[in-house]
Design an enzyme around this catalytic site. Structure first.
Site, PDB file in Angstrom:
ATOM      1  N   SER A   1       0.838  -1.200   0.000  1.00  0.00           N
ATOM      2  CA  SER A   1       0.000   0.000   0.000  1.00  0.00           C
ATOM      3  C   SER A   1       0.875   1.252   0.000  1.00  0.00           C
ATOM      4  O   SER A   1       1.678   1.452  -0.907  1.00  0.00           O
ATOM      5  CB  SER A   1      -0.948  -0.035   1.201  1.00  0.00           C
ATOM      6  OG  SER A   1      -1.966   0.921   1.072  1.00  0.00           O
TER       7      SER A   1
ATOM      8  N   ASP B   1      -9.940  -5.103  -4.589  1.00  0.00           N
ATOM      9  CA  ASP B   1      -9.439  -4.090  -3.656  1.00  0.00           C
ATOM     10  C   ASP B   1     -10.328  -2.855  -3.717  1.00  0.00           C
ATOM     11  O   ASP B   1     -10.402  -2.176  -4.744  1.00  0.00           O
ATOM     12  CB  ASP B   1      -8.000  -3.728  -4.031  1.00  0.00           C
ATOM     13  CG  ASP B   1      -7.300  -2.884  -2.969  1.00  0.00           C
ATOM     14  OD1 ASP B   1      -7.996  -2.159  -2.240  1.00  0.00           O
ATOM     15  OD2 ASP B   1      -6.068  -2.953  -2.875  1.00  0.00           O
TER      16      ASP B   1
ATOM     17  N   HIS C   1      -7.789  -5.538  -0.137  1.00  0.00           N
ATOM     18  CA  HIS C   1      -6.568  -4.764   0.083  1.00  0.00           C
ATOM     19  C   HIS C   1      -5.594  -5.472   1.019  1.00  0.00           C
ATOM     20  O   HIS C   1      -4.378  -5.335   0.860  1.00  0.00           O
ATOM     21  CB  HIS C   1      -6.935  -3.389   0.653  1.00  0.00           C
ATOM     22  CG  HIS C   1      -5.805  -2.411   0.662  1.00  0.00           C
ATOM     23  ND1 HIS C   1      -5.187  -1.973  -0.496  1.00  0.00           N
ATOM     24  CD2 HIS C   1      -5.161  -1.788   1.702  1.00  0.00           C
ATOM     25  CE1 HIS C   1      -4.218  -1.122  -0.185  1.00  0.00           C
ATOM     26  NE2 HIS C   1      -4.182  -1.002   1.140  1.00  0.00           N
TER      27      HIS C   1
END
Length: 317
Positions: A182, A254, A282
């Site tokens: 991320s 996601d 995610h």
């Protein structure tokens, strides 16, 4: 009659100006909040480290790496000083050595939430593949010292981790793979742009830039984001410079960062692979993919690091 009409129009005009002024004040106030408090909308650190490698049965060394406010301090210590300099802060983390033979060294850069404790189970997957793993918190996260994080600061922290591996532990850069999840993916890309001699890069569930992430919010489209945004994290601009093996990983479901952003990064990177995991979100890509995730990472690592010579191996798409 005429005077009454004029009075009424004047009242309407005054109310309109008052209402318009109120809206302008609210609008400017929101702009001020977006400008001054945007780091609070990006970083979500937690001070509570709920698990250590010992909880997973892993041998490890606890680390405290000093970092100065303006320049990176390249030395390390086993614990923070009893009387630290006001200009010196310490990053906290763990060195988890591989069980011989070692595949390589993996620098794990976590995302914008929680801390290293919440990332330990995933880091253990890389250890399972034979990596020695360096897992550390940025300043403001977990037990690391320092104020609330911002973009330039987390780049400095990643640089400190890199120098610990290369200078203190004397690990050749072409034995190091940098992994980022991320927001950590953006930090990893920035680090790779400054150290292109590393063996490879794994970017998991990351984005093209913070500007593109902001564009996903319908409400923020009404504000001058290009003037207000100071935390750029422009991975798309940096990824074009890289000539190293890169593996992009993303879950197709996601909801936080669209998988199309990894597709865009992949298309911009001259040497990269894209691994999309069906129905994964995610934070559950590895769980959804199961052994396929490990096999993909292992194959990438074998291509990026030539175990017989320790020389980084450059491959095409």
């Amino acid at each position: 009659m005429l005077r009454s009409s004029i009075t009424g129009m004047s009242l309407i005009l005054k109310l309109s100006l008052l209402f318009g002024g109120l809206l302008s004040t609210v609008y400017l106030a929101i702009c001020g909040v977006l400008y001054l408090r945007q780091t609070r909308m990006i970083f979500f650190p937690s001070p509570y480290v709920e698990v250590t490698p010992a909880g997973l049965g892993l041998d490890y060394e606890e680390l405290w790496l000093p970092v100065a406010a303006d320049t990176v301090n390249l030395t390390s210590s086993s614990s923070p000083s009893s009387s630290p300099s006001p200009s010196l802060q310490h990053l906290h983390g763990w060195w988890i050595p591989a069980i011989a033979p070692e595949t390589g060294v993996l620098l794990y850069l976590h995302g914008n939430g929680f801390n290293i404790g919440a990332n330990l189970s995933h880091a253990a997957r890389f250890h399972q593949l034979g990596f020695s793993v360096l897992l550390m918190d940025y300043r403001g996260y977990g037990r690391s010292e320092g104020e609330f994080p911002h973009e330039a600061q987390v780049y400095e922290d990643a640089e400190t981790m890199w120098h610990y591996l290369v200078e203190t532990r004397q690990i050749s850069p072409d034995r190091i793979i940098v992994y980022g999840h991320s927001l950590g993916g953006a930090i990893a890309i920035d680090l790779a742009a400054r150290h292109p001699q590393l063996a490879g890069l794994i970017v998991d569930g990351s984005f093209t830039s913070m500007r593109h992430m902001v564009a996903l919010s319908p409400m923020l489209r009404f504000f001058p984001i290009d003037w207000l945004l100071t935390q750029q994290f422009n991975s798309l601009e940096k990824i074009r410079m890289l000539q190293i093996p890169i593996l992009f990983i993303h879950g197709t479901a996601d909801a936080k960062v669209p998988a199309s952003m990894s597709q865009t990064l992949h298309e911009a990177a001259p040497q990269s692979q894209l691994y999309l995991v069906p129905d994964a979100g995610h934070n559950d890509v590895a769980e959804r993919a199961g052994t396929t995730y490990l096999e993909t990472v292992q194959q990438f690592a074998q291509q990026a690091i030539r175990s017989d010579t320790g020389i980084g191996h450059r491959t095409g798409r």
